[in-house]
Design a protein around this motif. Sequence first.
Motif, PDB file in Angstrom:
ATOM      1  N   UNK A   1       0.711  -1.021  -0.152  1.00 16.50           N
ATOM      2  CA  UNK A   1       0.022   0.038   0.011  1.00 16.50           C
ATOM      3  C   UNK A   1       0.913   1.138   0.040  1.00 16.50           C
ATOM      4  N   UNK A   2       0.572   2.038  -0.814  1.00 13.75           N
ATOM      5  CA  UNK A   2       1.423   3.312  -1.024  1.00 13.75           C
ATOM      6  C   UNK A   2       1.476   4.089   0.215  1.00 13.75           C
ATOM      7  N   UNK A   3       0.540   4.507   0.971  1.00  7.27           N
ATOM      8  CA  UNK A   3       0.607   5.326   2.068  1.00  7.27           C
ATOM      9  C   UNK A   3       1.457   4.489   2.996  1.00  7.27           C
ATOM     10  N   UNK A   4       1.519   3.052   3.425  1.00 10.66           N
ATOM     11  CA  UNK A   4       2.315   2.387   4.407  1.00 10.66           C
ATOM     12  C   UNK A   4       3.855   2.749   3.706  1.00 10.66           C
ATOM     13  N   UNK A   5       4.048   2.685   2.285  1.00 11.90           N
ATOM     14  CA  UNK A   5       5.329   2.820   1.983  1.00 11.90           C
ATOM     15  C   UNK A   5       5.782   4.249   2.186  1.00 11.90           C
ATOM     16  N   UNK A   6       5.080   5.274   2.067  1.00 11.06           N
ATOM     17  CA  UNK A   6       5.654   6.461   2.503  1.00 11.06           C
ATOM     18  C   UNK A   6       5.946   6.758   3.867  1.00 11.06           C
ATOM     19  N   UNK A   7       5.277   6.000   4.825  1.00  6.54           N
ATOM     20  CA  UNK A   7       5.816   5.852   6.113  1.00  6.54           C
ATOM     21  C   UNK A   7       7.172   5.147   6.396  1.00  6.54           C
ATOM     22  N   UNK A   8       7.095   3.927   5.781  1.00  5.39           N
ATOM     23  CA  UNK A   8       8.207   3.278   5.988  1.00  5.39           C
ATOM     24  C   UNK A   8       9.450   3.983   5.328  1.00  5.39           C
ATOM     25  N   UNK A   9       9.536   4.594   4.143  1.00  5.62           N
ATOM     26  CA  UNK A   9      10.591   5.373   3.566  1.00  5.62           C
ATOM     27  C   UNK A   9      10.996   6.556   4.305  1.00  5.62           C
ATOM     28  N   UNK A  10      10.088   7.108   5.044  1.00  9.48           N
ATOM     29  CA  UNK A  10      10.433   8.432   5.808  1.00  9.48           C
ATOM     30  C   UNK A  10      11.162   7.969   7.046  1.00  9.48           C
ATOM     31  N   UNK A  11      10.697   6.777   7.399  1.00 14.81           N
ATOM     32  CA  UNK A  11      11.305   6.247   8.841  1.00 14.81           C
ATOM     33  C   UNK A  11      12.662   5.772   8.535  1.00 14.81           C
ATOM     34  N   UNK A  12      13.001   5.106   7.392  1.00 12.98           N
ATOM     35  CA  UNK A  12      14.331   4.763   7.128  1.00 12.98           C
ATOM     36  C   UNK A  12      15.310   6.194   6.878  1.00 12.98           C
ATOM     37  N   UNK A  13      14.672   7.071   6.296  1.00 13.88           N
ATOM     38  CA  UNK A  13      15.407   8.172   5.707  1.00 13.88           C
ATOM     39  C   UNK A  13      15.814   8.952   7.265  1.00 13.88           C
ATOM     40  N   UNK A  14      14.820   8.868   8.064  1.00 14.68           N
ATOM     41  CA  UNK A  14      15.404   9.639   9.303  1.00 14.68           C
ATOM     42  C   UNK A  14      16.045   8.816  10.333  1.00 14.68           C
ATOM     43  N   UNK A  15      15.950   7.467  10.411  1.00 16.60           N
ATOM     44  CA  UNK A  15      16.380   6.739  11.642  1.00 16.60           C
ATOM     45  C   UNK A  15      17.619   5.650  11.213  1.00 16.60           C
ATOM     46  N   UNK A  16      17.654   5.528   9.914  1.00 13.30           N
ATOM     47  CA  UNK A  16      18.696   4.297   9.615  1.00 13.30           C
ATOM     48  C   UNK A  16      19.799   4.419  10.335  1.00 13.30           C
ATOM     49  N   UNK A  17      20.236   5.468  10.571  1.00  8.90           N
ATOM     50  CA  UNK A  17      21.735   5.375  11.212  1.00  8.90           C
ATOM     51  C   UNK A  17      21.612   4.991  12.796  1.00  8.90           C
ATOM     52  N   UNK A  18      20.597   5.088  13.261  1.00  7.46           N
ATOM     53  CA  UNK A  18      20.040   4.621  14.713  1.00  7.46           C
ATOM     54  C   UNK A  18      19.457   3.682  15.086  1.00  7.46           C
ATOM     55  N   UNK A  19      19.236   2.673  14.246  1.00 10.30           N
ATOM     56  CA  UNK A  19      18.319   1.542  14.381  1.00 10.30           C
ATOM     57  C   UNK A  19      19.340   0.507  15.063  1.00 10.30           C
ATOM     58  N   UNK A  20      18.492  -0.149  16.062  1.00  8.68           N
ATOM     59  CA  UNK A  20      19.270  -1.228  16.636  1.00  8.68           C
ATOM     60  C   UNK A  20      18.500  -2.744  16.589  1.00  8.68           C
ATOM     61  N   UNK A  21      19.015  -3.744  17.043  1.00  8.80           N
ATOM     62  CA  UNK A  21      18.476  -5.065  16.550  1.00  8.80           C
ATOM     63  C   UNK A  21      16.891  -5.100  17.342  1.00  8.80           C
ATOM     64  N   UNK A  22      16.861  -4.267  18.366  1.00  8.79           N
ATOM     65  CA  UNK A  22      15.494  -4.179  19.050  1.00  8.79           C
ATOM     66  C   UNK A  22      14.436  -3.720  17.788  1.00  8.79           C
ATOM     67  N   UNK A  23      15.082  -2.741  17.577  1.00  5.70           N
ATOM     68  CA  UNK A  23      14.049  -2.006  16.447  1.00  5.70           C
ATOM     69  C   UNK A  23      13.675  -2.660  15.281  1.00  5.70           C
ATOM     70  N   UNK A  24      14.896  -3.369  14.659  1.00  5.34           N
ATOM     71  CA  UNK A  24      14.460  -4.437  13.731  1.00  5.34           C
ATOM     72  C   UNK A  24      13.480  -5.291  14.064  1.00  5.34           C
ATOM     73  N   UNK A  25      13.683  -5.793  14.989  1.00  9.59           N
ATOM     74  CA  UNK A  25      12.529  -6.903  15.529  1.00  9.59           C
ATOM     75  C   UNK A  25      11.485  -6.465  15.879  1.00  9.59           C
ATOM     76  N   UNK A  26      11.105  -5.181  16.277  1.00  3.82           N
ATOM     77  CA  UNK A  26       9.776  -4.604  16.324  1.00  3.82           C
ATOM     78  C   UNK A  26       9.385  -4.201  15.073  1.00  3.82           C
ATOM     79  N   UNK A  27       9.949  -3.746  14.105  1.00  2.69           N
ATOM     80  CA  UNK A  27       9.985  -3.477  12.801  1.00  2.69           C
ATOM     81  C   UNK A  27       9.131  -4.596  12.264  1.00  2.69           C
ATOM     82  N   UNK A  28       9.866  -5.832  12.304  1.00  3.79           N
ATOM     83  CA  UNK A  28       9.419  -7.027  11.722  1.00  3.79           C
ATOM     84  C   UNK A  28       8.172  -7.502  11.883  1.00  3.79           C
ATOM     85  N   UNK A  29       7.983  -7.292  13.342  1.00  4.86           N
ATOM     86  CA  UNK A  29       6.391  -7.545  13.796  1.00  4.86           C
ATOM     87  C   UNK A  29       5.287  -6.744  13.190  1.00  4.86           C
TER      88      UNK A  29
END
Length: 74
Positions: free
Chosen positions: A1-29
Amino acid sequence: MLENDLFIERFFDRHVSQLTARHAAALEQLMDLSDNDLLELLLRRKEPEDALNSPDVREVLEMLRTPLPNTVAP
């Protein structure tokens, strides 16, 4: 869904350098949800319940929900 893609793209643009394994596991859920269920959470129409109601998922969800300055959330 395009709307979700926009949220996810913005998330990675802003937070990619500070993501942890905990964040990755939560994002996977969150990514395991249907598109419609994820969008409901992103738009604050509902909040995480049951197994999704964890501090890590809530933290990532808030990161996903945070709009860019001077923009309107999708």
